[in-house]
Design an enzyme around this catalytic site. Structure first.
Site, mmCIF file in Angstrom:
data_model
loop_
_atom_site.group_PDB
_atom_site.id
_atom_site.type_symbol
_atom_site.label_atom_id
_atom_site.label_comp_id
_atom_site.label_asym_id
_atom_site.label_seq_id
_atom_site.Cartn_x
_atom_site.Cartn_y
_atom_site.Cartn_z
ATOM 1 C CG ASN A 9 -1.738 1.195 1.415
ATOM 2 O OD1 ASN A 9 -1.804 2.046 0.530
ATOM 3 N ND2 ASN A 9 -2.402 1.311 2.558
ATOM 4 C CE LYS A 11 -0.254 3.126 4.790
ATOM 5 N NZ LYS A 11 -0.190 3.188 6.244
ATOM 6 C CG HIS A 97 -5.820 1.637 5.203
ATOM 7 N ND1 HIS A 97 -5.433 2.617 6.086
ATOM 8 C CD2 HIS A 97 -4.781 0.788 5.084
ATOM 9 C CE1 HIS A 97 -4.189 2.351 6.473
ATOM 10 N NE2 HIS A 97 -3.764 1.258 5.877
ATOM 11 C CD GLU A 99 -3.076 5.336 6.788
ATOM 12 O OE1 GLU A 99 -3.018 5.441 5.554
ATOM 13 O OE2 GLU A 99 -2.156 4.808 7.468
ATOM 14 C CD GLU A 169 -3.617 -2.836 7.401
ATOM 15 O OE1 GLU A 169 -2.469 -2.978 6.972
ATOM 16 O OE2 GLU A 169 -4.317 -1.855 7.127
ATOM 17 N N GLY A 175 2.250 2.007 10.898
ATOM 18 C CA GLY A 175 3.186 3.120 10.765
ATOM 19 C C GLY A 175 3.870 3.505 12.073
ATOM 20 C CB SER A 215 5.027 -1.997 12.163
ATOM 21 O OG SER A 215 4.632 -0.654 12.369
#
Ligand code: PGA
Length: 252
Positions: A9, A11, A97, A99, A169, A175, A215
């Protein structure tokens, strides 16, 4: 046996030139070094999907979008539909996701609509679930993930659900450099597979690929991918470095 998958991904990273050199490096390394049958998926920003799809056409590398609209077409300025994504060469789309859920306030109901439209456009959804840190600390992680699956996916028919790839996730691991321990990852992947089994039966649950994200890197991928219910990874940061990403792909 279910598919092993590594998806990168990207991003909101890479201008056109950077995107093309990244895919060139990854493809070259895979050609020389790939030693397993894992499916490799790249998820660049929308504007590069056409160029990246053209580049990887005829190779085993597949392309995903990072999101799609929750409406089919019309007056939705700035949105990109699932059918448009399919028309420029992608075969997959990341939906839900964290985000998108947290910064763009996408609800489980909205994500259900996106999933329907993706499936109608013959895109395979990579559907993300995962708990926030306070939810993990309050031991609510299973409740959160169950609700995400039930409210966005469990209305699907057996046939449609069979097209779905799940990515677990934990949001606190995305991250942050803080990975779920192998025990935490296996526990949640098995929990998810059991939920799928109770809704759709063992055959569909056994065939559903469940990816770990958060991560994941070339140092921890091998341990995570060896877990019985982890079928690969959804990789953020480490997918932007060709060497790391290809090492992750070789970690099965
Ligand atoms: P990360 O991102 O690998 O940088 O933690 C994972 C993701 O957001 O899918």
């Amino acid at each position: 046996m279910r598919d092993k998958i590594v998806a990168g991904n990207w991003k909101m990273n890479c201008n056109r030139e950077e995107a093309l050199s990244l895919v060139t490096e990854i493809s070259g390394m895979l050609q020389d070094e790939k030693n397993n049958s894992a499916t490799v998926i790249l998820a660049p920003p929308f504007v590069h999907i056409g160029a990246i799809s053209h580049f990887v056409n005829g190779s085993p590398v597949k392309v995903a979008a990072q999101n799609c609209a929750s409406e089919a077409s019309g007056a939705y300025t700035g949105e990109v539909s699932a059918a448009m994504i399919k028309s420029v060469g992608a075969d997959f789309v990341i939906i839900g996701h964290s985000e998108r859920r947290n910064y763009f306030l996408e609800s489980n109901a909205t994500l259900a609509k996106k999933t329907e439209l993706a499936l109608m456009a013959h895109l395979k959804p990579i559907f993300c679930v995962g708990e926030l840190l306070p939810e993990r600390e309050a031991a609510m992680h299973e409740v959160t993930v169950k609700k995400q699956l039930e409210e966005s996916l469990f209305h699907l028919s057996d046939e449609k659900f069979s097209e779905i790839i799940i990515a677990y996730e934990p949001v606190w691991a995305i991250g942050t450099g803080k990975t779920a321990t192998p025990a935490q990852a296996q526990e949640m992947h098995l929990f998810i597979r059991n939920l799928i089994a109770s809704k759709y039966g063992n055959a569909i649950a056994d065939a559903t690929s469940i990816l770990y994200g958060g991560s994941c890197n070339e140092l921890n991928a091998q341990e995570l991918f060896a877990l019985p219910d982890v079928d690969g990874g959804l990789i953020g940061g480490a997918s932007l470095k060709s060497r790391s990403f290809v090492n992750i792909i070789k970690s099965f």
